[in-house]
Write a protein that holds these residues in place. Sequence first.
Motif, mmCIF file in Angstrom:
data_model
loop_
_atom_site.group_PDB
_atom_site.id
_atom_site.type_symbol
_atom_site.label_atom_id
_atom_site.label_comp_id
_atom_site.label_asym_id
_atom_site.label_seq_id
_atom_site.Cartn_x
_atom_site.Cartn_y
_atom_site.Cartn_z
ATOM 1 N N PRO A 25 53.913 44.181 55.217
ATOM 2 C CA PRO A 25 54.071 42.722 55.230
ATOM 3 C C PRO A 25 55.485 42.302 55.610
ATOM 4 O O PRO A 25 56.446 43.049 55.449
ATOM 5 C CB PRO A 25 53.745 42.320 53.788
ATOM 6 C CG PRO A 25 52.990 43.467 53.215
ATOM 7 C CD PRO A 25 53.514 44.694 53.892
ATOM 8 N N GLY A 26 55.593 41.061 56.092
ATOM 9 C CA GLY A 26 56.908 40.516 56.402
ATOM 10 C C GLY A 26 56.947 39.847 57.753
ATOM 11 O O GLY A 26 56.017 39.974 58.560
ATOM 12 N N ASP A 69 51.732 39.267 51.570
ATOM 13 C CA ASP A 69 50.705 40.287 51.353
ATOM 14 C C ASP A 69 49.345 39.788 51.836
ATOM 15 O O ASP A 69 48.583 40.530 52.465
ATOM 16 C CB ASP A 69 50.630 40.676 49.879
ATOM 17 C CG ASP A 69 51.836 41.478 49.431
ATOM 18 O OD1 ASP A 69 52.389 42.233 50.265
ATOM 19 O OD2 ASP A 69 52.255 41.352 48.269
ATOM 20 N N VAL A 70 49.034 38.536 51.512
ATOM 21 C CA VAL A 70 47.774 37.952 51.995
ATOM 22 C C VAL A 70 47.782 37.865 53.526
ATOM 23 O O VAL A 70 46.786 38.183 54.189
ATOM 24 C CB VAL A 70 47.547 36.562 51.378
ATOM 25 C CG1 VAL A 70 46.375 35.855 52.057
ATOM 26 C CG2 VAL A 70 47.294 36.679 49.880
ATOM 27 N N MET A 124 45.133 39.508 56.138
ATOM 28 C CA MET A 124 44.455 38.740 57.186
ATOM 29 C C MET A 124 44.663 39.379 58.558
ATOM 30 O O MET A 124 43.742 39.419 59.388
ATOM 31 C CB MET A 124 44.960 37.299 57.175
ATOM 32 C CG MET A 124 44.568 36.526 55.923
ATOM 33 S SD MET A 124 45.411 34.916 55.811
ATOM 34 C CE MET A 124 44.533 33.988 57.042
ATOM 35 N N GLY A 125 45.865 39.875 58.786
ATOM 36 C CA GLY A 125 46.120 40.578 60.040
ATOM 37 C C GLY A 125 45.272 41.825 60.177
ATOM 38 O O GLY A 125 44.757 42.132 61.267
ATOM 39 N N ARG A 126 45.091 42.552 59.085
ATOM 40 C CA ARG A 126 44.217 43.733 59.108
ATOM 41 C C ARG A 126 42.772 43.338 59.412
ATOM 42 O O ARG A 126 42.053 44.061 60.116
ATOM 43 C CB ARG A 126 44.288 44.451 57.754
ATOM 44 C CG ARG A 126 45.614 45.129 57.474
ATOM 45 C CD ARG A 126 45.752 46.395 58.275
ATOM 46 N NE ARG A 126 46.980 47.110 57.953
ATOM 47 C CZ ARG A 126 47.285 48.314 58.439
ATOM 48 N NH1 ARG A 126 46.473 48.925 59.258
ATOM 49 N NH2 ARG A 126 48.441 48.890 58.110
ATOM 50 N N ALA A 127 42.351 42.189 58.870
ATOM 51 C CA ALA A 127 41.003 41.706 59.165
ATOM 52 C C ALA A 127 40.853 41.376 60.648
ATOM 53 O O ALA A 127 39.800 41.632 61.255
ATOM 54 C CB ALA A 127 40.691 40.475 58.316
ATOM 55 N N ALA A 181 56.209 39.818 63.376
ATOM 56 C CA ALA A 181 55.883 38.508 62.822
ATOM 57 C C ALA A 181 54.889 38.624 61.676
ATOM 58 O O ALA A 181 54.117 39.578 61.577
ATOM 59 C CB ALA A 181 55.292 37.615 63.918
ATOM 60 N N ALA A 182 54.895 37.608 60.824
ATOM 61 C CA ALA A 182 53.856 37.480 59.798
ATOM 62 C C ALA A 182 52.659 36.728 60.339
ATOM 63 O O ALA A 182 51.537 36.896 59.853
ATOM 64 C CB ALA A 182 54.415 36.753 58.576
#
Length: 399
Positions: A231-232, A365-366, A370-373, A297-298
């Motif tokens: 994350p970050g 973290d959320v 979401m990026g993993r999804a 990027a986040a």
Amino acid sequence: MRVLHVNKFLYRRGGAEGYLFDVARLQERAGDEVAFFGMAHADNEPGLTYAEHFPARVDLEPPPPGVRGRVEAAARMIWSTSARRGLSDTIAAFKPDVVHMHNVYHQLSPSVVAACRAAGVPVVMTLHDYKLACPSYQMLDKGRPCDACVTGGPLQAARRSCKDGSRSASTLLAVESWLHRRFRAWDGVGVLIAPSRFLAGVMNRAGVGAGRVRVLRHPVDVDHLRTKEKPGGGVVFAGRIAPEKGVDTLIEAAGIAGIDVDIAGDGPALSTLPRTERARFHGRLPKDELHELIRSAAVVAVPSRWYENQPLAVLEAFGCGVPVVGTNLGGLPELITSGVDGEVVPPDDPSSLASALQRTLQDLDVAHRMGRAGRTKVERHFSPADHLAGLRAAYEAAA
């Protein structure tokens, strides 16, 4: 199979060119032989085999100076004899099994379809915009979404002066589109590929390509695209910087939210954007550097104010494991699932965009989940193998 890709620009200028080169690379890996035809341009990829046959460069935005230059440019938009001759020579030399066209309007014109028909080579065209239904490409009237030409025919563009508010420019585009329809200049295209259901629906409503339009989503080659590991990060925009892309709205939203935004890309609106301490401009980046910026990027912002088709910016962000906040226009809602892999917001609404970006950045973290999804989505539904199979089926149907 021998595939000849035809596009007016042969460098990574925007999403259409990115798709063109990425698909050509995938086809070469699969054992196909690929070549290119387009307009002569200093920025074209080096080493193009048939460059000697390319028609001369012409710049249309802004129009050429002088009456003669403008008349010649207008004539070329309607029918380019040099493009037809050059493509005929390229076909004779390369002997393709199929010609895959992309953005050929104006600088090449539908004369390239006539060259393929004369040579007996089947043609497939991927639609990257709305040109065949809307003379000014964008389904915008004075910056607002518009479907007047879709429902009322191309001469609506002249009545509305929707091309930059210019009656003369709008009339030229309207007459060009009317003539091409009147003389069925695009009928030689066997299959029209729409990357989104929205674009396919527009073509069907406009009566363009009846029975020849099929939906085939753009692929993402995630096997060669490393995902974000932890994350970050902040906010990134990646794409062509044009008025319809809404980058000005993003910069305003960044000021409201008190966040920084990294902007990668080039285009006609770059010089008009406000320079603030919240916006960092990186210019047009090589592919590897662009993906590295996205992974840093986040969240990726796609603040478009026009009916996006199926922007590669979203798919590449997902492939990098980064969620997307985009507007609810065109094909974007087909890609982004709010609360799962991003958020969808109204266009031209800096406050809503700022709020959505803030929500994403408040819990990194959320955002990472979401990026993993998003990554999972493109792995399952946008695979290169499925796309190549769909292209081959389209090629066979055109033949």
